[in-house]
Design a protein around this motif. Structure first.
Motif, short mmCIF file in Angstrom:
data_model
loop_
_atom_site.label_atom_id
_atom_site.label_comp_id
_atom_site.label_asym_id
_atom_site.label_seq_id
_atom_site.Cartn_x
_atom_site.Cartn_y
_atom_site.Cartn_z
N MET A 100 14.95 -17.08 2.37
CA MET A 100 14.43 -16.09 3.30
C MET A 100 13.03 -15.65 2.84
N GLU A 101 12.08 -15.61 3.76
CA GLU A 101 10.73 -15.20 3.40
C GLU A 101 10.65 -13.69 3.23
N THR A 102 9.84 -13.28 2.24
CA THR A 102 9.63 -11.86 2.04
C THR A 102 8.70 -11.33 3.14
N ASP A 103 8.65 -10.02 3.27
CA ASP A 103 7.74 -9.43 4.27
C ASP A 103 6.90 -8.35 3.61
N LYS A 104 6.34 -8.69 2.43
CA LYS A 104 5.56 -7.72 1.66
C LYS A 104 4.44 -7.10 2.47
N HIS A 105 3.85 -7.88 3.38
CA HIS A 105 2.72 -7.37 4.16
C HIS A 105 3.13 -6.21 5.06
N ASN A 106 4.44 -6.04 5.30
CA ASN A 106 4.90 -4.97 6.17
C ASN A 106 5.17 -3.66 5.43
N ILE A 107 5.18 -3.69 4.11
CA ILE A 107 5.45 -2.46 3.34
C ILE A 107 4.40 -1.39 3.64
N PRO A 108 3.09 -1.72 3.56
CA PRO A 108 2.08 -0.70 3.89
C PRO A 108 2.23 -0.17 5.33
N LYS A 109 2.58 -1.07 6.27
CA LYS A 109 2.77 -0.64 7.65
C LYS A 109 3.92 0.35 7.76
N ARG A 110 5.00 0.08 7.04
CA ARG A 110 6.15 0.99 7.09
C ARG A 110 5.82 2.34 6.47
N LEU A 111 5.00 2.32 5.43
CA LEU A 111 4.59 3.58 4.80
C LEU A 111 3.80 4.42 5.80
N ALA A 112 2.90 3.78 6.53
CA ALA A 112 2.09 4.50 7.53
C ALA A 112 2.96 5.01 8.67
N ILE A 113 3.91 4.18 9.12
CA ILE A 113 4.81 4.59 10.20
C ILE A 113 5.63 5.80 9.77
N ASN A 148 -3.30 0.57 3.46
CA ASN A 148 -3.99 -0.61 4.01
C ASN A 148 -3.68 -1.88 3.22
N GLY A 149 -2.82 -1.76 2.21
CA GLY A 149 -2.34 -2.94 1.49
C GLY A 149 -3.21 -3.45 0.38
N THR A 150 -4.23 -2.69 -0.01
CA THR A 150 -5.10 -3.14 -1.11
C THR A 150 -4.65 -2.59 -2.45
N LYS A 151 -3.67 -1.69 -2.45
CA LYS A 151 -3.07 -1.19 -3.69
C LYS A 151 -1.56 -1.30 -3.59
N TYR A 152 -0.91 -1.77 -4.67
CA TYR A 152 0.55 -1.83 -4.70
C TYR A 152 1.13 -0.42 -4.75
N ILE A 153 2.32 -0.26 -4.23
CA ILE A 153 3.04 1.01 -4.36
C ILE A 153 3.83 0.92 -5.66
N ASP A 206 6.99 -2.79 -9.11
CA ASP A 206 6.37 -2.13 -7.96
C ASP A 206 7.14 -2.52 -6.69
N ALA A 207 6.69 -2.00 -5.56
CA ALA A 207 7.39 -2.24 -4.30
C ALA A 207 7.44 -3.72 -3.93
N ASP A 208 6.36 -4.47 -4.24
CA ASP A 208 6.33 -5.90 -3.91
C ASP A 208 7.39 -6.68 -4.67
N ILE A 209 7.58 -6.35 -5.94
CA ILE A 209 8.59 -7.04 -6.74
C ILE A 209 9.99 -6.73 -6.21
N LEU A 210 10.24 -5.47 -5.88
CA LEU A 210 11.54 -5.09 -5.35
C LEU A 210 11.80 -5.74 -3.98
N ASN A 211 10.74 -5.91 -3.21
CA ASN A 211 10.85 -6.59 -1.93
C ASN A 211 11.27 -8.05 -2.14
N SER A 212 10.65 -8.71 -3.11
CA SER A 212 11.00 -10.11 -3.42
C SER A 212 12.44 -10.21 -3.92
N LEU A 213 12.85 -9.27 -4.75
CA LEU A 213 14.21 -9.28 -5.29
C LEU A 213 15.23 -9.19 -4.16
N TYR A 214 14.92 -8.40 -3.14
CA TYR A 214 15.83 -8.26 -2.01
C TYR A 214 15.84 -9.51 -1.14
#
Length: 235
Positions: A1-14, A42-47, A172-180
Motif C-alpha cells: 500500500m502506498e503511503t500518503d505523506k503528502h496529505n499530512i500537511p493538508k490534514r493539519l491545515a484542514i 506547506n510540507g517543507t518541514k516535518y511534523i 516524526d509524522a512521516d515515519i509513523l505514516n510509513s509504519l502504518y
C-alpha cells in the motif's frame, strides 16, 4: 500500500480550519514558532514527535493526522473506565485483543482475510510488550526484517533507524505514516504504547454482527470479573 505523506500537511491545515484557529494559535499549541508551523502546513518541514505529542495533548486526533482515518471510540472506552489501575487497563486491552481475535474468526472464518491477520499481529505485539526489547525491535521482529530492510522501507538511513530502535531519537509524522501504510501499525502503538491498538479494536467490534457481539460480551464480562479480582490483589 502506498503511503500518503503528502496529505499530512493538508490534514493539519484542514484540522486547524475546523477549529477556527490561526496559525499563530496552532503554533503555540504545537510548541513551535509561527514560521516553523507555516512550513509544517506547506510540507517543507516535518511534523516532529514532540509536536505530535503536543497536538495529542491538546485534543488533536493524531490517528487522523497521520493516517487520514479518524480515531474511533467504542468498546475500549466503554470498558477502560471501569478499571481502577493502570495495570488493570493493560490487562483489559490484552483481553480485548484476544476476544477480538475470536470475533474475527466467528465473523470471517480462519482464512487469511486482512481483518484476521491484523488482529493476530496486534495480539503478538501485545504479548511481546513485556520483553526487554523496544517497541520498534518487536515490530521489526514480527515483520521478519533486518535493520537494513526496515530502514530502507521507512526511507531513512540505517544509523537513524538504529537510533530509533534504541529509542535514542523519536519518529516524526512521516515515519509513523510509513509504519502504518507499509505494515499496518497504528501511530497509537508508538505514541500511546500502553493502549496498543485501541482504534483497531473499536473498528473491529463495530463490524461484527450483533449475534457475534452478544457472544463476545458474555466472555468479556467474565474476564472483567477476573481483572477486578486482579486489581484488588495488586492494591
Amino acid at each position: 500500500m502506498e503511503t500518503d505523506k503528502h496529505n499530512i500537511p493538508k490534514r493539519l491545515a484542514i484540522y486547524r480550519h475546523k477549529l477556527g484557529k490561526s496559525q499563530e494559535e496552532m503554533s503555540k499549541e504545537l510548541g513551535v514558532n509561527q514560521s516553523h508551523y507555516s512550513k509544517m502546513e506547506n510540507g517543507t518541514k516535518y511534523i516532529s514527535y514532540r509536536s505530535l505529542k503536543r497536538f495529542e495533548e491538546n485534543g488533536g486526533d493524531v490517528n487522523y493526522l497521520i493516517t487520514g482515518i479518524p480515531y474511533h471510540t467504542g468498546i475500549v472506552e466503554a470498558c477502560v473506565h471501569r478499571c481502577r489501575t493502570e495495570q488493570g487497563k493493560t490487562e483489559l486491552i490484552k483481553t480485548l485483543l484476544w476476544i477480538t481475535r475470536q470475533g474475527t474468526i466467528l465473523t470471517y472464518g480462519e482464512d487469511r482475510k486482512e481483518e484476521n491477520r491484523k488482529v493476530w499481529k496486534y495480539i503478538r505485539l501485545a504479548e511481546q510488550r513485556n520483553t526487554q526489547e523496544t517497541i520498534w525491535k518487536n515490530i521489526r521482529n514480527l515483520e521478519h526484517l533486518t535493520q537494513a530492510q526496515m530502514a530502507e522501507s521507512l526511507k531513512i538511513n540505517i544509523k537513524r533507524y538504529q537510533r530509533l530502535e534504541k529509542l535514542e531519537v523519536d519518529p516524526d509524522a512521516d515515519i509513523l505514516n510509513s509504519l502504518y501504510f507499509l505494515y499496518g501499525y497504528s501511530p497509537l502503538a508508538i505514541l500511546d504504547e500502553n493502549m496498543y491498538y485501541i482504534d483497531e479494536i473499536n473498528k473491529s467490534w463495530e463490524n461484527f454482527p450483533e449475534s457475534v457481539k452478544l457472544q463476545l460480551h458474555t466472555v468479556l464480562e467474565e474476564n472483567m470479573k477476573l481483572i477486578f479480582m486482579y486489581e484488588k490483589q495488586e492494591k
